[in-house]
Design an enzyme around this catalytic site. Structure first.
Site, short mmCIF file in Angstrom:
data_model
loop_
_atom_site.label_atom_id
_atom_site.label_comp_id
_atom_site.label_asym_id
_atom_site.label_seq_id
_atom_site.Cartn_x
_atom_site.Cartn_y
_atom_site.Cartn_z
N GLY A 89 0.82 -1.19 0.00
CA GLY A 89 0.00 0.00 0.00
C GLY A 89 0.86 1.25 0.00
N ASP A 91 2.08 5.27 -1.50
CA ASP A 91 2.52 5.90 -2.75
C ASP A 91 4.03 5.70 -2.91
OD1 ASP A 91 2.99 8.10 -4.84
OD2 ASP A 91 0.85 8.30 -4.54
N THR A 93 8.06 6.16 -2.13
CA THR A 93 8.95 6.43 -1.02
C THR A 93 10.39 6.11 -1.43
OG1 THR A 93 9.24 6.21 1.38
CG2 THR A 93 8.87 4.18 0.14
N MET A 162 5.38 4.09 5.95
CA MET A 162 4.88 2.72 6.10
C MET A 162 4.03 2.31 4.93
SD MET A 162 3.88 2.55 10.13
CE MET A 162 5.15 2.87 11.36
N GLY A 163 4.11 1.05 4.58
CA GLY A 163 3.25 0.47 3.55
C GLY A 163 3.30 -1.04 3.69
N PHE A 175 8.02 -0.81 7.35
CA PHE A 175 8.31 0.60 7.66
C PHE A 175 9.74 0.95 7.27
CE2 PHE A 175 9.38 -1.81 11.51
CZ PHE A 175 10.62 -1.31 11.86
N ALA A 176 9.95 2.25 7.04
CA ALA A 176 11.28 2.78 6.71
C ALA A 176 11.52 4.00 7.60
CB ALA A 176 11.37 3.16 5.24
N CYS A 192 5.50 9.99 -0.47
CA CYS A 192 4.19 9.46 -0.07
C CYS A 192 3.05 10.19 -0.76
CB CYS A 192 4.01 9.50 1.44
SG CYS A 192 5.34 8.63 2.33
#
Length: 232
Positions: A89, A91, A93, A162-163, A175-176, A192
């Site tokens: 999920g 956009d 990053t 996060m995605g 997560f990053a 994002c």
């Protein structure tokens, strides 16, 4: 129910696609195991928390927009930056040097079956971690991730993107957290997909370089607390 165990694996510096393939392998193994043992409870699956760092790469979520990448493919090649469309999920990053990427492979059926709660728990892990450095993280309504000063439009900045993806309640991606990440990489994207907010890094917030391994240790500790698990 006994505490779930989560295996921590530090993959070090690893290509984004290689790490993605490894996540898919672990997820597939868990999904197949669940299909073979549908009546067992708790589910006999294995949970992982993978830490890694990627060479410079922009990744685009399945709901993302290419116009949020501000470089051409030729310019990406010239700068030695990769680009990978993904099935997570979110956009666009950035992943790269000085960033801790965390990929939890969890069977949520052994925790809770609520993706929204799962994302809030990931945010809580990061919020508690950066608080140990005197940095106050927060949530921004409708915007997943961890933010600093989200209520102040001119100061709002994101420190952790996060995605996630979930299949049969088994998670992947994650997560990053920007720790010592060079900020210039974010100039090439609308991070994002949010044009009016900035990006933050932990080292800039505390005014010094931060020990990556120290941050990973703190993330692991808070992950255990938030998810009520034992890290091994």
């Amino acid at each position: 129910m006994d505490k779930q165990e989560i295996i921590i694996r530090d993959l070090g510096k690893i290509d984004y696609q290689e790490a993605w393939d490894y996540q898919e392998q672990l997820l597939k193994e868990n999904v197949q195991l669940k299909a073979q043992t549908p009546d067992l409870w708790p589910k006999p699956t294995t949970n992982y928390l993978l830490f890694c760092e990627h060479p410079p790469v922009y990744t685009l979520g399945k709901s993302g927009h290419m116009e949020n990448l501000l470089l051409s493919r030729e310019e990406l090649d010239e700068q030695g930056i990769g680009f990978v469309p993904t099935n997570r999920g979110g956009d666009i990053t950035f992943h790269g040097p000085g960033q801790i990427v965390g990929y939890p492979i969890l069977d949520l059926e052994n925790f809770f079956t609520d993706i929204g709660k799962y994302l809030r728990c990931l945010e809580e892990v990061v919020i508690r971690t950066i608080a140990e450095y005197g940095v106050i993280g927060d949530r921004s309504p409708g915007e997943t991730g961890v933010w600093l000063d989200p209520a102040e439009k001119t100061k709002a900045r994101k420190i952790c993107a996060m995605g996630v993806r979930c299949s049969r309640w088994v998670t992947m991606h994650g997560f990053a957290l920007n720790v010592n990440t060079p900020m210039n990489y974010f100039d090439n994207i609308i991070a994002c997909g949010i044009a009016d907010k900035q990006v933050a890094t932990l080292d800039k917030e505390v005014g010094r370089e931060v020990d990556i391994n120290d941050v990973k240790a703190k993330l692991s500790k808070h992950f255990a607390d938030v998810f009520g698990a034992t890290m091994i």
